[in-house]
Design a protein around this motif. Sequence first.
Motif, PDB file in Angstrom:
ATOM      1  N   SER A  70       0.854  -1.177   0.000  1.00  0.00           N
ATOM      2  CA  SER A  70       0.000   0.000   0.000  1.00  0.00           C
ATOM      3  C   SER A  70       0.889   1.226   0.000  1.00  0.00           C
ATOM      4  CB  SER A  70      -0.916  -0.009   1.228  1.00  0.00           C
ATOM      5  OG  SER A  70      -1.764   1.120   1.235  1.00  0.00           O
ATOM      6  N   ALA A  71       1.105   1.797  -1.156  1.00  0.00           N
ATOM      7  CA  ALA A  71       2.029   2.916  -1.306  1.00  0.00           C
ATOM      8  C   ALA A  71       1.415   3.967  -2.218  1.00  0.00           C
ATOM      9  CB  ALA A  71       3.370   2.438  -1.872  1.00  0.00           C
ATOM     10  N   SER A  72       1.830   5.199  -2.017  1.00  0.00           N
ATOM     11  CA  SER A  72       1.400   6.328  -2.845  1.00  0.00           C
ATOM     12  C   SER A  72       2.626   7.115  -3.258  1.00  0.00           C
ATOM     13  CB  SER A  72       0.427   7.240  -2.088  1.00  0.00           C
ATOM     14  OG  SER A  72      -0.715   6.533  -1.655  1.00  0.00           O
ATOM     15  N   THR A  73       2.602   7.609  -4.471  1.00  0.00           N
ATOM     16  CA  THR A  73       3.696   8.415  -4.992  1.00  0.00           C
ATOM     17  C   THR A  73       3.140   9.758  -5.441  1.00  0.00           C
ATOM     18  OG1 THR A  73       5.105   6.586  -5.682  1.00  0.00           O
ATOM     19  CG2 THR A  73       5.387   8.647  -6.827  1.00  0.00           C
ATOM     20  N   ILE A  74       3.729  10.830  -4.918  1.00  0.00           N
ATOM     21  CA  ILE A  74       3.337  12.186  -5.298  1.00  0.00           C
ATOM     22  C   ILE A  74       4.452  12.740  -6.173  1.00  0.00           C
ATOM     23  CG2 ILE A  74       2.817  14.495  -4.490  1.00  0.00           C
ATOM     24  CD1 ILE A  74       2.272  11.515  -2.222  1.00  0.00           C
ATOM     25  N   SER A  85       2.821  22.992  -0.525  1.00  0.00           N
ATOM     26  CA  SER A  85       3.926  23.738   0.073  1.00  0.00           C
ATOM     27  C   SER A  85       4.527  23.061   1.292  1.00  0.00           C
ATOM     28  CB  SER A  85       3.459  25.153   0.462  1.00  0.00           C
ATOM     29  OG  SER A  85       2.379  25.090   1.376  1.00  0.00           O
ATOM     30  N   ASP A  86       3.802  22.173   1.958  1.00  0.00           N
ATOM     31  CA  ASP A  86       4.357  21.447   3.101  1.00  0.00           C
ATOM     32  C   ASP A  86       3.756  20.053   3.125  1.00  0.00           C
ATOM     33  OD1 ASP A  86       1.850  21.455   4.676  1.00  0.00           O
ATOM     34  OD2 ASP A  86       2.251  23.599   4.883  1.00  0.00           O
ATOM     35  N   ILE A  87       4.315  19.198   3.973  1.00  0.00           N
ATOM     36  CA  ILE A  87       3.911  17.799   3.934  1.00  0.00           C
ATOM     37  C   ILE A  87       2.520  17.581   4.524  1.00  0.00           C
ATOM     38  CG2 ILE A  87       6.313  17.051   4.063  1.00  0.00           C
ATOM     39  CD1 ILE A  87       5.795  16.292   6.956  1.00  0.00           C
ATOM     40  N   ASP A  88       2.005  18.541   5.278  1.00  0.00           N
ATOM     41  CA  ASP A  88       0.650  18.379   5.801  1.00  0.00           C
ATOM     42  C   ASP A  88      -0.379  18.320   4.682  1.00  0.00           C
ATOM     43  OD1 ASP A  88       1.417  18.216   8.398  1.00  0.00           O
ATOM     44  OD2 ASP A  88       1.009  20.306   8.891  1.00  0.00           O
ATOM     45  N   GLU A  89      -0.047  18.898   3.525  1.00  0.00           N
ATOM     46  CA  GLU A  89      -0.972  18.880   2.395  1.00  0.00           C
ATOM     47  C   GLU A  89      -0.919  17.581   1.609  1.00  0.00           C
ATOM     48  OE1 GLU A  89       0.057  22.342   0.180  1.00  0.00           O
ATOM     49  OE2 GLU A  89      -0.728  23.742   1.671  1.00  0.00           O
ATOM     50  N   LEU A  90      -0.010  16.684   1.969  1.00  0.00           N
ATOM     51  CA  LEU A  90       0.076  15.407   1.272  1.00  0.00           C
ATOM     52  C   LEU A  90      -1.040  14.451   1.664  1.00  0.00           C
ATOM     53  CD1 LEU A  90       3.921  14.722   1.460  1.00  0.00           C
ATOM     54  CD2 LEU A  90       2.631  15.789  -0.384  1.00  0.00           C
ATOM     55  N   VAL A  91      -1.766  14.749   2.743  1.00  0.00           N
ATOM     56  CA  VAL A  91      -2.838  13.851   3.185  1.00  0.00           C
ATOM     57  C   VAL A  91      -3.945  13.767   2.137  1.00  0.00           C
ATOM     58  CG1 VAL A  91      -2.336  14.276   5.615  1.00  0.00           C
ATOM     59  CG2 VAL A  91      -4.013  15.709   4.440  1.00  0.00           C
ATOM     60  N   ALA A  92      -4.032  14.744   1.253  1.00  0.00           N
ATOM     61  CA  ALA A  92      -5.056  14.711   0.211  1.00  0.00           C
ATOM     62  C   ALA A  92      -4.731  13.703  -0.884  1.00  0.00           C
ATOM     63  CB  ALA A  92      -5.218  16.104  -0.408  1.00  0.00           C
TER      64      ALA A  92
END
Length: 314
Positions: A70-74, A85-92
Amino acid sequence: MKNKTFKSSSVATAVAIGLAVFLPSQVLAQESEEESVERIQVTGSLGSLPGQDVEAVFGFGKSILETPRSASTISQEQLERFSVSDIDELVAFAPGTFTQSFFGVAGSLDVRGTPGETYFRGVKRLDNPGNYPTPIGASSRIDIVRGPASPIYGPAKIGGYLNFNPKSARASGGQYLDKNEGAFSYTLGSWDKSIMTAEVGGPGKIGDKEMGFYLYGEVENSGSYYDNTDTDQTVLQASFNIDVTDNVLVEFGAMYHDYDGNQVAGWNRLTQDLVDNGTYVTGTAKPLDTSGDGLISHDEYGAVNIGGEIIFND
């Protein structure tokens, strides 16, 4: 039983013959118009399912499509398109991830309910729950893996981890950039936000060996919604790739990150001096650097200054 015979007049016969001749030509004209209509097909990709190898999952080359994890790549395209702009926005972009509640500083993510690890190019970084923001502007891809890391990475937390891949002179297909390229940006925003970035990369040669380089720099001098709360940070990053042989590739690089800021949401001793001058009363805690040389030596480790007396904790 009588059969009725219908007789048509000459006018009706002429109208029927005209319609029989006109309708087929009209249908053919419509079909030709449909065939002449220009169809526009828009294709594109944000790199959310990259075909290149993602070593962050198992430690060896497998793409996300070929990985039973179970992996995601941004990708960099996603970071730019959605202004991350920061890693908190990666939750989307990554299910099962959440922002950490550490005074508003985007240090790491919670993965599957537990604090996640942070890796940089496969190398484990210091645990950063909220001490400083993790810079992502110099990343070409961010891999988020849910579940413990591969044994090749050593002991890791069970929730999951993030792996940051720096910008490199090698393109997604493994080939070097065709020519030197670079970019410059300056971001202004509310509450005195000010960020300047510059980057350059390209191919090269060391003797007869192919190589590539990529340099990235970021300088931020931003204010905040809160008084006496500024963010000053500098990020410098260099990445180099060298083809030693057809089957051996050497990659190395370095990152320098200098961050100066504070954690505003953790203030629980509100005083007028804090509001006016930013002076925060922290209690009886004293610095561990008792010699004042800027370093914590072995002799100073665990030292606590209480009432002028230094007590060493074993």
